[in-house]
Structure formats: structure tokens, C-alpha cells
Write a protein that holds these residues in place. Structure first.
Motif, mmCIF file in Angstrom:
data_model
loop_
_atom_site.group_PDB
_atom_site.id
_atom_site.type_symbol
_atom_site.label_atom_id
_atom_site.label_comp_id
_atom_site.label_asym_id
_atom_site.label_seq_id
_atom_site.Cartn_x
_atom_site.Cartn_y
_atom_site.Cartn_z
ATOM 1 N N GLY A 52 0.657 -1.066 -0.252
ATOM 2 C CA GLY A 52 0.065 -0.352 0.018
ATOM 3 C C GLY A 52 0.590 1.308 0.109
ATOM 4 N N GLU A 53 1.986 1.142 0.873
ATOM 5 C CA GLU A 53 2.865 2.007 0.417
ATOM 6 C C GLU A 53 3.572 2.735 -0.670
ATOM 7 N N VAL A 54 3.384 1.293 -1.625
ATOM 8 C CA VAL A 54 4.485 1.765 -3.345
ATOM 9 C C VAL A 54 4.082 2.664 -3.932
ATOM 10 N N PRO A 55 2.844 3.375 -3.678
ATOM 11 C CA PRO A 55 2.020 4.729 -4.875
ATOM 12 C C PRO A 55 2.637 5.952 -4.535
ATOM 13 N N ALA A 56 3.074 5.614 -3.338
ATOM 14 C CA ALA A 56 3.086 6.737 -3.157
ATOM 15 C C ALA A 56 5.252 6.768 -2.962
ATOM 16 N N GLU A 57 5.863 5.849 -2.610
ATOM 17 C CA GLU A 57 6.658 6.166 -2.544
ATOM 18 C C GLU A 57 7.544 5.874 -3.985
ATOM 19 N N MET A 58 6.717 5.641 -5.031
ATOM 20 C CA MET A 58 7.430 6.090 -6.154
ATOM 21 C C MET A 58 6.730 6.903 -6.673
ATOM 22 N N GLU A 59 5.837 8.120 -6.290
ATOM 23 C CA GLU A 59 5.683 9.463 -6.780
ATOM 24 C C GLU A 59 6.580 10.473 -5.925
ATOM 25 N N ALA A 60 7.265 10.016 -4.857
ATOM 26 C CA ALA A 60 7.804 11.091 -3.992
ATOM 27 C C ALA A 60 9.432 10.178 -4.988
ATOM 28 N N GLU A 61 9.343 9.767 -5.726
ATOM 29 C CA GLU A 61 10.656 9.562 -5.768
ATOM 30 C C GLU A 61 11.042 9.690 -7.336
ATOM 31 N N ALA A 62 9.741 10.248 -7.837
ATOM 32 C CA ALA A 62 9.436 10.683 -9.176
ATOM 33 C C ALA A 62 9.447 12.468 -9.220
ATOM 34 N N ARG A 63 9.347 12.691 -8.117
ATOM 35 C CA ARG A 63 9.282 14.527 -8.007
ATOM 36 C C ARG A 63 10.742 14.613 -7.882
ATOM 37 N N GLU A 64 11.321 13.927 -6.944
ATOM 38 C CA GLU A 64 12.512 13.605 -7.107
ATOM 39 C C GLU A 64 13.770 13.913 -7.914
ATOM 40 N N ASP A 65 13.811 12.193 -8.697
ATOM 41 C CA ASP A 65 13.665 12.713 -10.126
ATOM 42 C C ASP A 65 14.332 14.010 -11.195
ATOM 43 N N GLU A 66 13.018 14.471 -11.069
ATOM 44 C CA GLU A 66 12.525 15.448 -11.641
ATOM 45 C C GLU A 66 12.849 17.061 -11.119
ATOM 46 N N ARG A 67 13.073 17.233 -10.247
ATOM 47 C CA ARG A 67 14.020 17.794 -9.555
ATOM 48 C C ARG A 67 15.313 17.898 -9.306
ATOM 49 N N ALA A 68 16.039 16.502 -9.631
ATOM 50 C CA ALA A 68 17.830 16.536 -9.855
ATOM 51 C C ALA A 68 17.038 16.560 -11.400
ATOM 52 N N ALA A 69 16.951 16.634 -12.274
ATOM 53 C CA ALA A 69 16.969 16.917 -13.638
ATOM 54 C C ALA A 69 17.091 17.444 -14.361
ATOM 55 N N ALA A 70 15.402 19.050 -13.296
ATOM 56 C CA ALA A 70 15.893 20.571 -13.899
ATOM 57 C C ALA A 70 17.207 20.965 -14.186
ATOM 58 N N VAL A 71 17.588 20.336 -13.075
ATOM 59 C CA VAL A 71 19.104 21.368 -12.571
ATOM 60 C C VAL A 71 20.207 21.397 -13.877
ATOM 61 N N THR A 72 19.818 22.372 -15.067
ATOM 62 C CA THR A 72 21.448 22.456 -15.893
ATOM 63 C C THR A 72 21.511 23.928 -16.349
ATOM 64 N N THR A 73 22.613 24.078 -16.553
ATOM 65 C CA THR A 73 23.781 25.328 -16.287
ATOM 66 C C THR A 73 24.179 25.035 -17.883
ATOM 67 N N ASP A 74 24.290 26.618 -18.723
ATOM 68 C CA ASP A 74 25.008 26.392 -19.861
ATOM 69 C C ASP A 74 26.136 26.885 -19.584
ATOM 70 N N ILE A 75 27.182 26.183 -19.894
ATOM 71 C CA ILE A 75 28.801 26.112 -19.516
ATOM 72 C C ILE A 75 29.451 26.475 -20.578
ATOM 73 N N LEU A 76 30.651 27.568 -20.674
ATOM 74 C CA LEU A 76 31.809 27.683 -21.470
ATOM 75 C C LEU A 76 32.787 26.697 -21.254
ATOM 76 N N CYS A 77 33.113 26.047 -21.187
ATOM 77 C CA CYS A 77 34.577 24.900 -21.395
ATOM 78 C C CYS A 77 35.619 25.531 -21.105
ATOM 79 N N PRO A 78 36.388 25.641 -20.776
ATOM 80 C CA PRO A 78 37.579 26.191 -20.555
ATOM 81 C C PRO A 78 38.889 25.429 -21.930
ATOM 82 N N VAL A 79 38.569 23.971 -21.603
ATOM 83 C CA VAL A 79 39.851 23.499 -22.979
ATOM 84 C C VAL A 79 39.575 23.547 -24.538
ATOM 85 N N CYS A 80 38.174 23.547 -24.567
ATOM 86 C CA CYS A 80 37.633 23.470 -25.861
ATOM 87 C C CYS A 80 36.816 24.779 -26.400
#
Length: 102
Positions: A52-80
Motif C-alpha cells: 500500500g506504500e508503493v504508489p506514494a514512494e514511487m511518486e516521491a521518487e519521481a518528484r525527486e528525479d524531476e527536481r534533480a533533472a531540472a537543474v541544468t546550466t550553460d557552461i563555456l568549456c575552458p579547454v575547447c
């Protein structure tokens, strides 16, 4: 709550491991509460899982994955000197140089 045996033995009875039981002066049952959700199968002794706890845990894990994937940045590579879009602390996809996001 939907308890199942982790060994899949088919047991239908489970025991709460961390439960408090309230009784009156004559020893008659009054109330109970589970202090930590942890159960064991009475058929084979294996730990039980609450499906009975599985759907709530899966939803919390999906929210965590979305937050982690949403953080992207444009960077100028110092080498190339290529503009790349990366997550935190990854390598340049063109030259493999390690990059840090400040």
C-alpha cells in the motif's frame, strides 16, 4: 495497508514488530498503536512488505528525479571553448574535460 510476505510463501497472518498495546488493570485489551511500521510473516518468519506504500514512494521518487533533472546550466568549456548545457559537476561532451557548476 496491503501486507505480503517477502518470500511469497502465501502467508496471510503478520505480526507487527514495534507495536504498543494498552491494557486495563485486569489485563483486558484497550487500544494499540504501531510505533514503527515493521511486520513479519507468521507463516515463514520473513519480513513483510506493505504494498500500500508503493504508489506514494514511487511518486516521491519521481518528484525527486524531476527536481534533480531540472537543474541544468550553460557552461563555456575552458579547454575547447564550446558552450555546453550540463548538470552539476559533469564532463564536457566534446573534449571530456571535467567541469564544475558554481
Amino acid at each position: 495497508m496491503l501486507l505480503v510476505c517477502s518470500n511469497r510463501c502465501g502467508g496471510r497472518l503478520f505480526r507487527a514488530l514495534f507495536a504498543e498495546v494498552d491494557v486495563d488493570a485486569s489485563g483486558e485489551y484497550q487500544d494499540h498503536r504501531v510505533t514503527q511500521p515493521s511486520y513479519v510473516c507468521l507463516n515463514c518468519g520473513a519480513p513483510a512488505l506493505d504494498l500500500g506504500e508503493v504508489p506514494a514512494e514511487m511518486e516521491a521518487e519521481a518528484r525527486e528525479d524531476e527536481r534533480a533533472a531540472a537543474v541544468t546550466t550553460d557552461i563555456l568549456c575552458p579547454v575547447c571553448e564550446t558552450m555546453v548545457q550540463l548538470d552539476a559537476n559533469m564532463e564536457c561532451p566534446n573534449c571530456g574535460s571535467p567541469l564544475e557548476v558554481a
